[in-house]
Write an enzyme that holds these catalytic residues in place. Sequence first.
Site, PDB file in Angstrom:
ATOM      1  N   ILE A 116       0.826  -1.206   0.000  1.00  0.00           N
ATOM      2  CA  ILE A 116       0.000   0.000   0.000  1.00  0.00           C
ATOM      3  C   ILE A 116       0.867   1.266   0.000  1.00  0.00           C
ATOM      4  O   ILE A 116       0.407   2.329  -0.442  1.00  0.00           O
ATOM      5  CB  ILE A 116      -0.991  -0.054   1.198  1.00  0.00           C
ATOM      6  CG1 ILE A 116      -2.228   0.761   0.936  1.00  0.00           C
ATOM      7  CG2 ILE A 116      -0.328   0.316   2.505  1.00  0.00           C
ATOM      8  CD1 ILE A 116      -3.387   0.447   1.888  1.00  0.00           C
ATOM      9  N   GLN A 159       9.644  -5.323  11.958  1.00  0.00           N
ATOM     10  CA  GLN A 159       8.404  -5.918  11.455  1.00  0.00           C
ATOM     11  C   GLN A 159       7.189  -5.203  12.018  1.00  0.00           C
ATOM     12  O   GLN A 159       7.079  -5.033  13.230  1.00  0.00           O
ATOM     13  CB  GLN A 159       8.361  -7.407  11.840  1.00  0.00           C
ATOM     14  CG  GLN A 159       7.161  -8.143  11.266  1.00  0.00           C
ATOM     15  CD  GLN A 159       7.150  -9.628  11.631  1.00  0.00           C
ATOM     16  OE1 GLN A 159       7.937 -10.080  12.477  1.00  0.00           O
ATOM     17  NE2 GLN A 159       6.263 -10.375  11.011  1.00  0.00           N
ATOM     18  N   HIS A 210       6.148 -12.344   5.722  1.00  0.00           N
ATOM     19  CA  HIS A 210       6.080 -11.789   4.365  1.00  0.00           C
ATOM     20  C   HIS A 210       7.455 -11.375   3.901  1.00  0.00           C
ATOM     21  O   HIS A 210       8.320 -11.043   4.701  1.00  0.00           O
ATOM     22  CB  HIS A 210       5.123 -10.583   4.300  1.00  0.00           C
ATOM     23  CG  HIS A 210       5.453  -9.467   5.246  1.00  0.00           C
ATOM     24  ND1 HIS A 210       5.087  -9.489   6.582  1.00  0.00           N
ATOM     25  CD2 HIS A 210       6.103  -8.303   5.067  1.00  0.00           C
ATOM     26  CE1 HIS A 210       5.494  -8.388   7.163  1.00  0.00           C
ATOM     27  NE2 HIS A 210       6.138  -7.640   6.269  1.00  0.00           N
TER      28      HIS A 210
HETATM   29  P1  5GP Z   1       6.825  -4.784   7.617  1.00  0.00           P
HETATM   30  O1  5GP Z   1       6.002  -5.600   8.576  1.00  0.00           O
HETATM   31  O2  5GP Z   1       7.677  -5.625   6.715  1.00  0.00           O
HETATM   32  O3  5GP Z   1       7.639  -3.724   8.304  1.00  0.00           O
HETATM   33  O4  5GP Z   1       5.874  -3.951   6.688  1.00  0.00           O
HETATM   34  C1  5GP Z   1       4.550  -4.327   6.378  1.00  0.00           C
HETATM   35  C2  5GP Z   1       4.198  -3.717   5.036  1.00  0.00           C
HETATM   36  O5  5GP Z   1       2.820  -3.963   4.825  1.00  0.00           O
HETATM   37  C3  5GP Z   1       4.412  -2.209   4.896  1.00  0.00           C
HETATM   38  O6  5GP Z   1       5.286  -1.955   3.806  1.00  0.00           O
HETATM   39  C4  5GP Z   1       3.010  -1.643   4.649  1.00  0.00           C
HETATM   40  O7  5GP Z   1       2.994  -0.596   3.701  1.00  0.00           O
HETATM   41  C5  5GP Z   1       2.248  -2.863   4.165  1.00  0.00           C
HETATM   42  N1  5GP Z   1       0.840  -2.847   4.533  1.00  0.00           N
HETATM   43  C6  5GP Z   1       0.337  -2.665   5.790  1.00  0.00           C
HETATM   44  N2  5GP Z   1      -1.008  -2.745   5.758  1.00  0.00           N
HETATM   45  C7  5GP Z   1      -1.351  -2.987   4.469  1.00  0.00           C
HETATM   46  C8  5GP Z   1      -2.619  -3.168   3.824  1.00  0.00           C
HETATM   47  O8  5GP Z   1      -3.697  -3.140   4.418  1.00  0.00           O
HETATM   48  N3  5GP Z   1      -2.585  -3.409   2.482  1.00  0.00           N
HETATM   49  C9  5GP Z   1      -1.416  -3.472   1.777  1.00  0.00           C
HETATM   50  N4  5GP Z   1      -1.513  -3.696   0.451  1.00  0.00           N
HETATM   51  N5  5GP Z   1      -0.213  -3.299   2.361  1.00  0.00           N
HETATM   52  C10 5GP Z   1      -0.188  -3.062   3.689  1.00  0.00           C
END
Ligand code: 5GP
Length: 119
Positions: free
Chosen positions: A34, A100, A106
Amino acid sequence: MTHDPNCIFCKIVQGQIPSKKVHEDEHIYAFHDIHPWAPVHFLLIPKLHIPSFAQLGPEHVTLMGHMMTMAPKLALQEGCNPYPQGGFRIVSNNGAEGGQEVQHLHVHVMGGPRPWLRG
Ligand code: 5GP
Ligand code: ZN
């Protein structure tokens, strides 16, 4: 636990939260981040709720092998230029000190022409 009802990525897999789908099969799901950092930026996840790489065990070897070997194919499909002049970046944040934010395993797959917004 197959799904965590409070997990946003489990909700995305189940269609309860909309997403821009890149790929779906029996075991994995991929969708655009997103808040993209790069011209191509999608997230690749197992459908099974696993909180992070820290919880992986021998029962996940086939699943993770499938997921990780799909990453370069999907990178090309989404517009990354071919290796080696092009390429892509695979990043996975795990735990608080790993940065995270979403507690469902992911990998970020990023690519496309530079400069990128971040990274
Ligand atoms: P991390 O956990 O690796 O730090 O990041 C999680 C990632 O998920 C972030 O880059 C954020 O932009 C993405 N993200 C969080 N919520 C959503 C969502 O509801 N939809 C999408 N498409 N991406 C999301
Ligand atoms: Zn989940």
